[in-house]
Design an enzyme around this catalytic site. Structure first.
Site, PDB file in Angstrom:
ATOM      1  N   HIS A   1       0.827  -1.205   0.000  1.00 35.95           N
ATOM      2  CA  HIS A   1       0.000   0.000   0.000  1.00 35.95           C
ATOM      3  C   HIS A   1       0.865   1.261   0.000  1.00 35.95           C
ATOM      4  CE1 HIS A   1      -3.239   2.594   2.084  1.00 35.95           C
ATOM      5  NE2 HIS A   1      -3.441   2.585   0.775  1.00 35.95           N
TER       6      HIS A   1
ATOM      7  N   ASP B   1       8.104   8.116 -20.716  1.00 30.52           N
ATOM      8  CA  ASP B   1       8.495   8.160 -22.123  1.00 30.52           C
ATOM      9  C   ASP B   1       9.993   7.880 -22.241  1.00 30.52           C
ATOM     10  OD1 ASP B   1       9.904  10.646 -21.649  1.00 30.52           O
ATOM     11  OD2 ASP B   1       8.043  11.747 -21.990  1.00 30.52           O
TER      12      ASP B   1
ATOM     13  N   HIS C   1       6.480  19.081 -13.643  1.00 32.06           N
ATOM     14  CA  HIS C   1       7.313  18.048 -14.261  1.00 32.06           C
ATOM     15  C   HIS C   1       8.600  17.856 -13.454  1.00 32.06           C
ATOM     16  CE1 HIS C   1       8.779  15.415 -17.375  1.00 32.06           C
ATOM     17  NE2 HIS C   1       9.817  16.193 -17.615  1.00 32.06           N
TER      18      HIS C   1
ATOM     19  N   TYR D   1       5.890  14.654 -22.223  1.00 32.03           N
ATOM     20  CA  TYR D   1       5.305  14.539 -20.881  1.00 32.03           C
ATOM     21  C   TYR D   1       4.431  13.300 -20.704  1.00 32.03           C
ATOM     22  CZ  TYR D   1       7.026  19.287 -20.804  1.00 32.03           C
ATOM     23  OH  TYR D   1       7.837  20.393 -20.888  1.00 32.03           O
TER      24      TYR D   1
END
Length: 131
Positions: A20, A28, A98, A120
């Site tokens: 958990h 990418d 990001h 992204y």
């Protein structure tokens, strides 16, 4: 020989060991992966395998309660974001920068690198419980 589900032994192993709130990332081909984080490199050629094919496969085996996605994914890769949302079901979506996503990779059990070349196309999946 395993006949259903994820056949890649590294991915299967990581998922089976997750508890958990443990995290697993899918990225990418350009995502920088920290040295200390396990890299599962699936990238073969441009867009093979795709981010979405990989996400769909992992979501079939991993109970996910929350995901982290970069704000830039929603803003700059909106079509991909729509596809991601379809796969997530009731998982909570947390938007972060990001840069923060890249920093959080060091806390993941592993990062799966795909051949994806959409900007992204990265996500961190936080494991839930099945009960």
């Amino acid at each position: 020989m395993k006949k259903i589900g994820i056949l890649n032994n590294e991915i299967s192993h990581v998922i089976s060991k997750m508890g958990h709130t443990d995290s697993l990332a899918i990225g990418d081909c350009g995502l920088p992966i920290p040295e200390e984080t396990k890299r599962i490199d699936l990238a073969l050629i441009k867009n093979i395998p795709t981010f979405m094919d990989t996400l769909k496969s992992v979501m079939m085996e991993l109970q996910v309660e929350e995901v982290q996605i970069a704000n830039e994914t929603q803003d700059l890769s909106s079509e991909l974001f729509k596809e991601i949302k379809k796969q997530l079901g009731h998982a909570k979506i947390t938007f972060i920068s990001h840069e923060e996503l890249k920093n959080n990779l060091k806390h993941c059990k592993a990062v799966i690198r795909t051949g994806e070349q959409t900007p992204y196309a990265n996500i961190i999946l936080k494991s839930g419980v099945v009960f």
